[in-house]
Design a protein around this motif. Structure first.
Motif, PDB file in Angstrom:
ATOM      1  N   ALA A   1       0.834  -1.202   0.000  1.00 65.13           N
ATOM      2  CA  ALA A   1       0.000   0.000   0.000  1.00 65.13           C
ATOM      3  C   ALA A   1       0.873   1.258   0.000  1.00 65.13           C
ATOM      4  O   ALA A   1       1.815   1.373   0.771  1.00 65.13           O
ATOM      5  CB  ALA A   1      -0.911   0.011   1.212  1.00 65.13           C
ATOM      6  N   LEU A   2       0.542   2.168  -0.876  1.00 62.86           N
ATOM      7  CA  LEU A   2       1.237   3.445  -0.944  1.00 62.86           C
ATOM      8  C   LEU A   2       0.555   4.447  -0.029  1.00 62.86           C
ATOM      9  O   LEU A   2      -0.614   4.296   0.329  1.00 62.86           O
ATOM     10  CB  LEU A   2       1.235   3.954  -2.382  1.00 62.86           C
ATOM     11  CG  LEU A   2       1.869   3.021  -3.421  1.00 62.86           C
ATOM     12  CD1 LEU A   2       1.676   3.576  -4.817  1.00 62.86           C
ATOM     13  CD2 LEU A   2       3.340   2.817  -3.113  1.00 62.86           C
ATOM     14  N   LEU A   3       1.277   5.485   0.326  1.00 61.34           N
ATOM     15  CA  LEU A   3       0.747   6.526   1.191  1.00 61.34           C
ATOM     16  C   LEU A   3      -0.552   7.093   0.630  1.00 61.34           C
ATOM     17  O   LEU A   3      -1.541   7.242   1.350  1.00 61.34           O
ATOM     18  CB  LEU A   3       1.783   7.649   1.372  1.00 61.34           C
ATOM     19  CG  LEU A   3       1.321   8.864   2.165  1.00 61.34           C
ATOM     20  CD1 LEU A   3       1.156   8.516   3.629  1.00 61.34           C
ATOM     21  CD2 LEU A   3       2.295  10.004   2.006  1.00 61.34           C
ATOM     22  N   ALA A   4      -0.565   7.383  -0.665  1.00 63.32           N
ATOM     23  CA  ALA A   4      -1.766   7.962  -1.283  1.00 63.32           C
ATOM     24  C   ALA A   4      -2.956   7.019  -1.183  1.00 63.32           C
ATOM     25  O   ALA A   4      -4.087   7.461  -0.945  1.00 63.32           O
ATOM     26  CB  ALA A   4      -1.486   8.318  -2.737  1.00 63.32           C
ATOM     27  N   GLU A   5      -2.735   5.724  -1.340  1.00 70.43           N
ATOM     28  CA  GLU A   5      -3.822   4.757  -1.233  1.00 70.43           C
ATOM     29  C   GLU A   5      -4.371   4.697   0.187  1.00 70.43           C
ATOM     30  O   GLU A   5      -5.586   4.653   0.395  1.00 70.43           O
ATOM     31  CB  GLU A   5      -3.337   3.366  -1.631  1.00 70.43           C
ATOM     32  CG  GLU A   5      -2.999   3.218  -3.090  1.00 70.43           C
ATOM     33  CD  GLU A   5      -2.367   1.870  -3.349  1.00 70.43           C
ATOM     34  OE1 GLU A   5      -3.102   0.980  -3.823  1.00 70.43           O
ATOM     35  OE2 GLU A   5      -1.167   1.710  -3.063  1.00 70.43           O
ATOM     36  N   THR A   6      -3.473   4.691   1.153  1.00 72.30           N
ATOM     37  CA  THR A   6      -3.901   4.651   2.550  1.00 72.30           C
ATOM     38  C   THR A   6      -4.683   5.911   2.895  1.00 72.30           C
ATOM     39  O   THR A   6      -5.739   5.849   3.534  1.00 72.30           O
ATOM     40  CB  THR A   6      -2.689   4.492   3.483  1.00 72.30           C
ATOM     41  OG1 THR A   6      -1.997   3.288   3.126  1.00 72.30           O
ATOM     42  CG2 THR A   6      -3.107   4.409   4.931  1.00 72.30           C
ATOM     43  N   ALA A   7      -4.174   7.068   2.459  1.00 67.65           N
ATOM     44  CA  ALA A   7      -4.861   8.334   2.727  1.00 67.65           C
ATOM     45  C   ALA A   7      -6.250   8.332   2.099  1.00 67.65           C
ATOM     46  O   ALA A   7      -7.230   8.733   2.732  1.00 67.65           O
ATOM     47  CB  ALA A   7      -4.027   9.499   2.199  1.00 67.65           C
ATOM     48  N   ARG A   8      -6.341   7.870   0.868  1.00 64.06           N
ATOM     49  CA  ARG A   8      -7.633   7.811   0.174  1.00 64.06           C
ATOM     50  C   ARG A   8      -8.600   6.905   0.941  1.00 64.06           C
ATOM     51  O   ARG A   8      -9.769   7.231   1.130  1.00 64.06           O
ATOM     52  CB  ARG A   8      -7.429   7.326  -1.261  1.00 64.06           C
ATOM     53  CG  ARG A   8      -8.624   7.444  -2.152  1.00 64.06           C
ATOM     54  CD  ARG A   8      -8.345   7.172  -3.631  1.00 64.06           C
ATOM     55  NE  ARG A   8      -7.335   6.166  -3.933  1.00 64.06           N
ATOM     56  CZ  ARG A   8      -6.084   6.432  -4.338  1.00 64.06           C
ATOM     57  NH1 ARG A   8      -5.669   7.682  -4.461  1.00 64.06           N
ATOM     58  NH2 ARG A   8      -5.239   5.465  -4.610  1.00 64.06           N
ATOM     59  N   HIS A   9      -8.102   5.774   1.417  1.00 67.82           N
ATOM     60  CA  HIS A   9      -8.917   4.841   2.196  1.00 67.82           C
ATOM     61  C   HIS A   9      -9.415   5.502   3.484  1.00 67.82           C
ATOM     62  O   HIS A   9     -10.543   5.244   3.929  1.00 67.82           O
ATOM     63  CB  HIS A   9      -8.108   3.583   2.514  1.00 67.82           C
ATOM     64  CG  HIS A   9      -8.836   2.570   3.330  1.00 67.82           C
ATOM     65  ND1 HIS A   9      -9.819   1.765   2.808  1.00 67.82           N
ATOM     66  CD2 HIS A   9      -8.734   2.242   4.625  1.00 67.82           C
ATOM     67  CE1 HIS A   9     -10.294   0.987   3.764  1.00 67.82           C
ATOM     68  NE2 HIS A   9      -9.648   1.246   4.878  1.00 67.82           N
TER      69      HIS A   9
ATOM     70  N   GLY B   1      -9.878   8.732   3.800  1.00 68.02           N
ATOM     71  CA  GLY B   1     -10.657   9.912   3.453  1.00 68.02           C
ATOM     72  C   GLY B   1      -9.951  11.225   3.734  1.00 68.02           C
ATOM     73  O   GLY B   1     -10.612  12.241   3.988  1.00 68.02           O
ATOM     74  N   ILE B   2      -8.615  11.197   3.712  1.00 69.47           N
ATOM     75  CA  ILE B   2      -7.843  12.429   3.906  1.00 69.47           C
ATOM     76  C   ILE B   2      -6.794  12.538   2.805  1.00 69.47           C
ATOM     77  O   ILE B   2      -6.570  11.581   2.063  1.00 69.47           O
ATOM     78  CB  ILE B   2      -7.163  12.463   5.295  1.00 69.47           C
ATOM     79  CG1 ILE B   2      -6.189  11.294   5.461  1.00 69.47           C
ATOM     80  CG2 ILE B   2      -8.190  12.475   6.409  1.00 69.47           C
ATOM     81  CD1 ILE B   2      -5.388  11.332   6.754  1.00 69.47           C
ATOM     82  N   SER B   3      -6.157  13.688   2.713  1.00 68.32           N
ATOM     83  CA  SER B   3      -5.128  13.859   1.692  1.00 68.32           C
ATOM     84  C   SER B   3      -3.843  13.166   2.136  1.00 68.32           C
ATOM     85  O   SER B   3      -3.597  12.965   3.340  1.00 68.32           O
ATOM     86  CB  SER B   3      -4.843  15.345   1.459  1.00 68.32           C
ATOM     87  OG  SER B   3      -4.132  15.895   2.550  1.00 68.32           O
TER      88      SER B   3
ATOM     89  N   LEU C   1      -2.056  13.039   5.918  1.00 67.32           N
ATOM     90  CA  LEU C   1      -1.652  11.793   6.562  1.00 67.32           C
ATOM     91  C   LEU C   1      -0.164  11.830   6.899  1.00 67.32           C
ATOM     92  O   LEU C   1       0.232  11.481   8.013  1.00 67.32           O
ATOM     93  CB  LEU C   1      -1.971  10.594   5.671  1.00 67.32           C
ATOM     94  CG  LEU C   1      -1.532   9.222   6.204  1.00 67.32           C
ATOM     95  CD1 LEU C   1      -2.147   8.939   7.577  1.00 67.32           C
ATOM     96  CD2 LEU C   1      -1.897   8.135   5.202  1.00 67.32           C
ATOM     97  N   ALA C   2       0.650  12.266   5.955  1.00 67.96           N
ATOM     98  CA  ALA C   2       2.089  12.336   6.196  1.00 67.96           C
ATOM     99  C   ALA C   2       2.400  13.277   7.361  1.00 67.96           C
ATOM    100  O   ALA C   2       3.241  12.964   8.218  1.00 67.96           O
ATOM    101  CB  ALA C   2       2.809  12.787   4.931  1.00 67.96           C
ATOM    102  N   ARG C   3       1.727  14.423   7.421  1.00 68.68           N
ATOM    103  CA  ARG C   3       1.945  15.372   8.526  1.00 68.68           C
ATOM    104  C   ARG C   3       1.527  14.764   9.859  1.00 68.68           C
ATOM    105  O   ARG C   3       2.234  14.886  10.864  1.00 68.68           O
ATOM    106  CB  ARG C   3       1.161  16.660   8.291  1.00 68.68           C
ATOM    107  CG  ARG C   3       1.901  17.690   7.484  1.00 68.68           C
ATOM    108  CD  ARG C   3       1.233  19.067   7.578  1.00 68.68           C
ATOM    109  NE  ARG C   3      -0.189  19.069   7.276  1.00 68.68           N
ATOM    110  CZ  ARG C   3      -0.712  19.283   6.079  1.00 68.68           C
ATOM    111  NH1 ARG C   3       0.069  19.558   5.055  1.00 68.68           N
ATOM    112  NH2 ARG C   3      -2.014  19.268   5.903  1.00 68.68           N
ATOM    113  N   ALA C   4       0.373  14.109   9.880  1.00 72.59           N
ATOM    114  CA  ALA C   4      -0.115  13.502  11.123  1.00 72.59           C
ATOM    115  C   ALA C   4       0.835  12.406  11.610  1.00 72.59           C
ATOM    116  O   ALA C   4       1.127  12.308  12.811  1.00 72.59           O
ATOM    117  CB  ALA C   4      -1.521  12.942  10.924  1.00 72.59           C
ATOM    118  N   LEU C   5       1.322  11.601  10.690  1.00 73.98           N
ATOM    119  CA  LEU C   5       2.252  10.538  11.068  1.00 73.98           C
ATOM    120  C   LEU C   5       3.578  11.117  11.550  1.00 73.98           C
ATOM    121  O   LEU C   5       4.150  10.629  12.536  1.00 73.98           O
ATOM    122  CB  LEU C   5       2.462   9.571   9.908  1.00 73.98           C
ATOM    123  CG  LEU C   5       1.246   8.721   9.539  1.00 73.98           C
ATOM    124  CD1 LEU C   5       1.514   7.938   8.261  1.00 73.98           C
ATOM    125  CD2 LEU C   5       0.841   7.802  10.667  1.00 73.98           C
ATOM    126  N   ALA C   6       4.060  12.158  10.879  1.00 71.25           N
ATOM    127  CA  ALA C   6       5.304  12.808  11.303  1.00 71.25           C
ATOM    128  C   ALA C   6       5.137  13.408  12.699  1.00 71.25           C
ATOM    129  O   ALA C   6       6.033  13.295  13.544  1.00 71.25           O
ATOM    130  CB  ALA C   6       5.712  13.878  10.303  1.00 71.25           C
TER     131      ALA C   6
END
Length: 99
Positions: free
Chosen positions: A9-17, A19-21, A25-30
């Motif tokens: 799973a790519l970051l974009a796919e996980t974010a889409r799943h 419902g966020i950009s 998601l990257a900012r929240a995880l960081a």
């Protein structure tokens, strides 16, 4: 679910799943001190242990299920994760269950 089908799973796919950009998601995880890659790698590592503990599953099938393109890539990653080859790790895991 992606991991069980051999899909990385790519970051974009996980974010889409979720419902966020992807950027959100990257900012929240960081902010939480981690990354999508680290979380996925941890999940893959845990799943590898589960699958290697099942002696009836062939090593190439486990590698494919975890999304590795070939068994040698899986072997290299096992040595990084666990300090041993998949076969030797499996032997240790199954011996521990038998004891």
């Amino acid at each position: 679910p992606a991991l069980d089908s051999g899909h990385v799973a790519l970051l974009a796919e996980t974010a889409r799943h979720l419902g966020i950009s992807a950027r959100s998601l990257a900012r929240a995880l960081a902010h939480a001190g981690t990354s999508h890659h680290a979380i996925f790698d941890d999940a893959r590592r845990a799943r590898a242990l589960e699958l290697l503990a099942k002696p009836q599953l062939p090593l190439p099938a486990i590698a494919a299920q975890l999304g590795f393109t070939d068994q040698s890539n899986f072997g290299r990653k096992c040595r990084i994760w666990f300090g041993d080859s998949p076969g030797r790790l499996r032997a240790r895991l199954t011996a521990a269950v038998a004891d």
